[in-house]
Design a protein around this motif. Structure first.
Motif, PDB file in Angstrom:
ATOM      1  N   LEU A  31      35.971  11.752  63.421  1.00 10.73           N
ATOM      2  CA  LEU A  31      36.669  11.874  62.276  1.00 10.73           C
ATOM      3  C   LEU A  31      37.961  12.609  62.637  1.00 10.73           C
ATOM      4  O   LEU A  31      38.104  13.943  62.706  1.00 10.73           O
ATOM      5  CB  LEU A  31      35.908  12.915  61.143  1.00 10.73           C
ATOM      6  N   PRO A  32      39.133  11.838  62.522  1.00 10.61           N
ATOM      7  CA  PRO A  32      40.277  12.218  63.049  1.00 10.61           C
ATOM      8  C   PRO A  32      40.904  13.393  62.021  1.00 10.61           C
ATOM      9  O   PRO A  32      41.831  14.114  62.578  1.00 10.61           O
ATOM     10  CB  PRO A  32      41.200  10.817  62.892  1.00 10.61           C
ATOM     11  N   TRP A  33      40.613  13.347  60.860  1.00  9.88           N
ATOM     12  CA  TRP A  33      41.016  14.394  59.987  1.00  9.88           C
ATOM     13  C   TRP A  33      40.606  15.766  60.241  1.00  9.88           C
ATOM     14  O   TRP A  33      40.874  16.836  60.044  1.00  9.88           O
ATOM     15  CB  TRP A  33      40.898  14.061  58.420  1.00  9.88           C
ATOM     16  N   ARG A  34      39.495  16.006  61.255  1.00  4.67           N
ATOM     17  CA  ARG A  34      39.037  17.199  61.438  1.00  4.67           C
ATOM     18  C   ARG A  34      39.580  17.808  62.760  1.00  4.67           C
ATOM     19  O   ARG A  34      39.392  18.915  62.993  1.00  4.67           O
ATOM     20  CB  ARG A  34      37.417  17.066  61.723  1.00  4.67           C
ATOM     21  N   ALA A  75      32.126  14.352  64.604  1.00  6.85           N
ATOM     22  CA  ALA A  75      31.797  12.936  64.445  1.00  6.85           C
ATOM     23  C   ALA A  75      30.914  12.703  63.347  1.00  6.85           C
ATOM     24  O   ALA A  75      30.499  13.727  62.722  1.00  6.85           O
ATOM     25  CB  ALA A  75      31.246  12.312  65.709  1.00  6.85           C
ATOM     26  N   ARG A  76      30.644  11.678  62.970  1.00  6.01           N
ATOM     27  CA  ARG A  76      29.497  11.465  61.913  1.00  6.01           C
ATOM     28  C   ARG A  76      28.964  10.006  62.034  1.00  6.01           C
ATOM     29  O   ARG A  76      29.380   9.083  62.838  1.00  6.01           O
ATOM     30  CB  ARG A  76      30.356  11.136  60.494  1.00  6.01           C
ATOM     31  N   VAL A  86      40.292   8.998  51.729  1.00  6.60           N
ATOM     32  CA  VAL A  86      41.202   9.148  50.570  1.00  6.60           C
ATOM     33  C   VAL A  86      41.296  10.640  49.951  1.00  6.60           C
ATOM     34  O   VAL A  86      42.604  11.020  49.730  1.00  6.60           O
ATOM     35  CB  VAL A  86      40.910   8.096  49.298  1.00  6.60           C
ATOM     36  N   LYS A  87      40.217  11.365  49.553  1.00  5.93           N
ATOM     37  CA  LYS A  87      40.155  12.544  49.095  1.00  5.93           C
ATOM     38  C   LYS A  87      40.824  13.524  50.262  1.00  5.93           C
ATOM     39  O   LYS A  87      41.492  14.466  49.781  1.00  5.93           O
ATOM     40  CB  LYS A  87      38.818  12.894  48.732  1.00  5.93           C
ATOM     41  N   GLU A  88      40.582  13.353  51.405  1.00  6.49           N
ATOM     42  CA  GLU A  88      40.874  14.197  52.462  1.00  6.49           C
ATOM     43  C   GLU A  88      42.447  14.032  52.637  1.00  6.49           C
ATOM     44  O   GLU A  88      43.138  15.218  52.728  1.00  6.49           O
ATOM     45  CB  GLU A  88      40.321  14.099  53.713  1.00  6.49           C
ATOM     46  N   LEU A  91      46.159   4.231  58.220  1.00  7.19           N
ATOM     47  CA  LEU A  91      46.051   4.825  59.487  1.00  7.19           C
ATOM     48  C   LEU A  91      44.791   5.495  60.073  1.00  7.19           C
ATOM     49  O   LEU A  91      44.060   5.073  61.017  1.00  7.19           O
ATOM     50  CB  LEU A  91      47.472   5.539  59.921  1.00  7.19           C
ATOM     51  N   THR A  92      44.422   6.346  58.796  1.00  6.57           N
ATOM     52  CA  THR A  92      43.167   6.850  59.345  1.00  6.57           C
ATOM     53  C   THR A  92      41.969   5.883  59.133  1.00  6.57           C
ATOM     54  O   THR A  92      41.026   6.112  59.968  1.00  6.57           O
ATOM     55  CB  THR A  92      43.021   8.131  58.246  1.00  6.57           C
ATOM     56  N   LEU A  93      41.914   5.213  58.193  1.00  5.86           N
ATOM     57  CA  LEU A  93      41.000   4.359  57.929  1.00  5.86           C
ATOM     58  C   LEU A  93      40.722   3.328  59.352  1.00  5.86           C
ATOM     59  O   LEU A  93      39.710   3.058  59.994  1.00  5.86           O
ATOM     60  CB  LEU A  93      41.029   3.254  56.879  1.00  5.86           C
ATOM     61  N   GLU A  94      41.775   2.818  59.938  1.00  6.16           N
ATOM     62  CA  GLU A  94      42.032   2.175  61.113  1.00  6.16           C
ATOM     63  C   GLU A  94      41.390   2.908  62.354  1.00  6.16           C
ATOM     64  O   GLU A  94      40.678   2.520  63.182  1.00  6.16           O
ATOM     65  CB  GLU A  94      43.378   1.664  61.463  1.00  6.16           C
TER      66      GLU A  94
END
Length: 447
Positions: free
Chosen positions: A79-82, A89-90, A218-220, A174-177
Motif C-alpha cells: 500500500l504505497p500511501w502507507r 501490504a494487504r 480515492v479517500k486516502e 498513479l497510486t492505482l497503477e
C-alpha cells in the motif's frame, strides 16, 4: 505451500513489510480490516485467521460466531500511501467456517459461486466499471444550504489550469497503477467537484476487489489533498448523481460470445438472452445495485440515470445500453448496465447482474424490442405501451421486490439474504421517521 504464497512470504521478508492487512467486506460492502504481524502470515495461509463473525454485519449469528479469514495470495499488494518507513501490504480474504468450508455469508463467496457456475458452462465474464464520485472541501455541510461544498465549480470534461481535481486525479491514477490497477480514462464529470475514473476490464471478482481498493485510494488521496471524497449516490439535489456504469462481456475461450457478424447491432443470441435476463430481474436486484435510501434520488432525478426497464443501442437513457459497434474491434462487443451506483457492494451487485444474465441465457429469455427514443421524454402512456416498467422508486419498493423474488433468495442464500433484508428494512425504518428540511419549508408555514 503454492508459489503465490511463497512469493508473498518472500516479498514480505525482502521488503521488510511490517503490517499485512486482511481485507474483507460485510453485506453492505463496508471494507473491514485486521492487521497481521508478518510472522503470522504463513500460519494464516495454512489455517486461516480466526475472528468473531457475529460482530460483523451479516456474517454470523452470535451462537455461530467463530469464523476464519483465508487470505488470497493473488491479491497481495503493498500500500504505497502507507509510506516506505514501515511498509504495509494487504490481501483480500475469503471467509470460511471453523471447519474450513466456504462461508455462505461471505459476499465475495456469493460472486465466486456465480462465476464458478459460468465457468462450468465454458463461459468467462469480463467487467469494466466507470466510477463516479464527488470531491468536497470537507465532510461538513454548509450551514446556510445544508449541503456539502464541492472543491470546484467545473463541469463535464473541463480542463482548468491549476485546477484542484487535476492534481488529485493524477495522484489517484498513479497510486492505482502502483497497486496493479490499470486505468483507462479519468476526467471531470458534469457536477461541481464530480469526477469519473474508468478501470480497465478484468474478471468480475478482480474488478470487485479493484473497486474496494479504488474507494480506499480515492479517500486516502483526498485526505492527502486536504479534501473529502464521497461515493454517495446523490449528494446534491441540483446536480447529477454518481453512478458506476459497468460494461459486461462473455467469452467462450478466446471468442466473444456477445458478437455475431451480420446480426442486428452485431449482437449474438447469447447476448440477447443475457440482456433479457438482466432486464427481467433488474427490479428484484435493485436491493443490491441501489442499496441505500439515497440511491433512488439518483435513479429518479434524470441526468441520464435510468428509471425504466429498457435496453437500447447507444441509448444513454436505457437501463442496458449496447455501445456503438466498432468493426475492427470484434472482441470489444459488450453491454453496459447503467443502473448501478457507486455505493453498491460490488461483490453482490456483480453477482446479481451476472446471475440474471446467465439465467436469461440458460432459459433463453426473449429479448424485448429495442428502444431508440429518450425514455424521459416519453409520456407515461407511451412507456406503458412500449412495456417499459419502472425500476423501484424507493428503497421500500426495492425491499418489497426483493422479498418476493425467488431469484434473489436463491442467488444470495438464506444467510446473506436474511441479513441484507434486515439491514435494509432498518435503513428504511430510520429514514421514514425523519422530518426533512423540504417538509418544514413546504408545510410549516402553511398547515
Amino acid at each position: 505451500m503454492d508459489r503465490q504464497q511463497e512469493f508473498v512470504l518472500r516479498t514480505i521478508e525482502e521488503r521488510d513489510v511490517r503490517f499485512v492487512r486482511m481485507w474483507f467486506t460485510d453485506v453492505t460492502g463496508t471494507l473491514k480490516s485486521v492487521a497481521l504481524a508478518p510472522a503470522e502470515v504463513e500460519g494464516a495461509f495454512e489455517e486461516g485467521l480466526g475472528f468473531d463473525g457475529s460482530s460483523i454485519e451479516g456474517l454470523s449469528r452470535v451462537t455461530e460466531s467463530d469464523m476464519l479469514l483465508q487470505p488470497d495470495p493473488s491479491t497481495f499488494q503493498l500500500l504505497p500511501w502507507r509510506g516506505e518507513d514501515q511498509p504495509t501490504a494487504r490481501m483480500f480474504c475469503d471467509i470460511l467456517t471453523p471447519e474450513g468450508q466456504p462461508s455462505l455469508a461471505d459476499p465475495r463467496g456469493v460472486l465466486k459461486r456465480v462465476l464458478e457456475k459460468a465457468a462450468a458452462k465454458g463461459l468467462t465474464c469480463y467487467t469494466a466499471p466507470e466510477i463516479e464520485f464527488y470531491l468536497m472541501k470537507s465532510a461538513a455541510l454548509d450551514p446556510q444550504t445544508d449541503e456539502p461544498v464541492p472543491v470546484d465549480g467545473e463541469g463535464y470534461f473541463d480542463h482548468t489550469p491549476g485546477g484542484v481535481v487535476q492534481n488529485f486525479r493524477r495522484d489517484v491514477v498513479l497510486t492505482l497503477e502502483d497497486v496493479g490497477i490499470s486505468v483507462e480514462f479519468s476526467h471531470h464529470e458534469a457536477g461541481p467537484g464530480q469526477n469519473e475514473i474508468d478501470l480497465r476490464y478484468a474478471d468480475p471478482l478482480q474488478t470487485a476487489d479493484n473497486i474496494m481498493t479504488f474507494r480506499t485510494v480515492v479517500k486516502e488521496t483526498a485526505l492527502a489533498h486536504g479534501s473529502y471524497a464521497t461515493f454517495m449516490p446523490k449528494p446534491f439535489a441540483a446536480h447529477p448523481g454518481s453512478g458506476m456504469h459497468t460494461h459486461f462481456s462473455l467469452f467462450e475461450g478466446d471468442t466473444n460470445a456477445f458478437f455475431e457478424a451480420g446480426a442486428e447491432f452485431q449482437l449474438s443470441k447469447i447476448a440477447g438472452h443475457f440482456i433479457a435476463g438482466v432486464l427481467r430481474h433488474s427490479a428484484d436486484m435493485a436491493i443490491v445495485t441501489n442499496q441505500f435510501v439515497n440511491s433512488y434520488k439518483r435513479l429518479w432525478s434524470g441526468a441520464e440515470a435510468p428509471s425504466y426497464i429498457s435496453w437500447g443501442h447507444n441509448n444513454r437513457s436505457a437501463l442496458v445500453r449496447v455501445p456503438l459497434y466498432k468493426p475492427d474491434k470484434v472482441q470489444s462487443a459488450r453491454i453496459e448496465y447503467r443502473g448501478l451506483d457507486s455505493a453498491a457492494n460490488p461483490y453482490l451487485a456483480y453477482a446479481a447482474i451476472m446471475a440474471a444474465g446467465m439465467k436469461g441465457v440458460e432459459e433463453e429469455y426473449e429479448l424485448p424490442p429495442v428502444e431508440s427514443d429518450d425514455l424521459a421524454s416519453m409520456s407515461a402512456a407511451e412507456r406503458h405501451v412500449a412495456g417499459h416498467e419502472p425500476l423501484p422508486a424507493s428503497l421500500y419498493d426495492a425491499i418489497r421486490a426483493a422479498e418476493n423474488s425467488e431469484f434473489m433468495a436463491d442467488l444470495l442464500g438464506e444467510q446473506v439474504f436474511t441479513h441484507l433484508m434486515r439491514n435494509k428494512r432498518a435503513d428504511w425504518e430510520a429514514y421514514r421517521k425523519v422530518v426533512t428540511r423540504h417538509e418544514l419549508e413546504t408545510n410549516l408555514g402553511l398547515i
